[in-house]
Design a protein around this motif. Structure first.
Motif: not given
Length: 244
Positions: A137-155
């Motif tokens: 079983r291969v675990h797959l993850h996909v994401t699309h993070l925010s444009l602002e760094r201050t929001l990306r950091t906690p993400q």
């Protein structure tokens, strides 16, 4: 040794800004008004021609007024010949928008979770599934993070925490929108290897590596490139060949 060919694609919901920054002005109405999904078929051609086994998708529509009720994940799966598909909604605006992350695959898929990430503005998620590679079983993850760094950091902190709970064969791909590679260090401190990428944005003159694939130690990397033969989004797709 099993070989896997992975694609990471930001499909821009089939809007098709491909000619230059000025083209955003010409295509801006497609973010709100109905448009066709012909460019999703071009993306399907790419997946078929490159022999892709798993495509990790972001900015793809599950069917809404904006796409004239076309489920773009289903269209992509049918046009590419990749029979397995999953859609993870991330942004729903009534009947007008049904945007999300997605996966199409040659391997059997199982839905696991759609983890909400912190932040305000456009909702962001880490979407999770499993693919069956033989008996593994291969675990797959996909994401699309925010444009602002201050929001990306906690993400990114949340993504690292979720991934730390899983030590098996793992892939994480998506559009990270980073401005500095150091932003990804936290993810790489876990059991995933350094992000694999090439310049993918803007598609017509790629200069920034926004789309990445992380792989666990269970895989060896053979090849990494951005595919640019035909443009179907404002991002080029990232292609990675792995051996297991």
């Amino acid at each position: 040794m099993a070989t896997l060919r992975i694609a990471v694609c930001n499909l821009q919901s089939g809007i098709g800004t491909t000619r230059g920054y000025w083209h955003y002005l010409v295509t801006a109405h497609r973010y709100r008004l109905p448009h066709d999904s012909e460019l999703i078929k071009v993306a399907g051609d790419f997946l078929r021609e490159e022999g892709i086994d798993i495509a990790l998708l972001c900015e793809v529509e599950g069917g809404s007024r904006r796409t004239r009720w076309v489920n773009q994940v289903d269209l992509l799966a049918r046009h590419s010949g990749l029979g397995e598909q999953l859609f993870f909604p991330t942004r729903i605006v009534g009947r007008r928008v049904n945007q999300g992350n997605g996966i199409v695959s040659r391997l059997p898929l199982r839905y696991c979770a759609n983890h909400a990430l912190p932040g305000h503005g456009e909702p962001r998620f880490l979407s999770e599934a499993e693919a069956l590679l033989g008996d593994t079983r291969v675990h797959l993850h996909v994401t699309h993070l925010s444009l602002e760094r201050t929001l990306r950091t906690p993400q990114i902190h949340n993504i690292a925490r979720i991934l730390a709970e899983n030590g098996g064969p793992t892939l994480l791909g998506g559009d990270f929108n980073i401005s500095d590679d150091a932003e990804l260090d936290l993810i790489q401190e876990g059991h995933l290897a350094k992000a694999l990428s090439r310049p993918t944005f803007p598609a017509w003159k790629p200069m920034r590596a926004l789309d990445h694939l992380f792989v666990s130690r269970h895989f060896e990397v053979d090849e990494v490139y951005a595919w640019d033969r035909r443009l179907f989004s404002d991002h080029l797709p990232l292609v990675v060949t792995l051996r297991r």
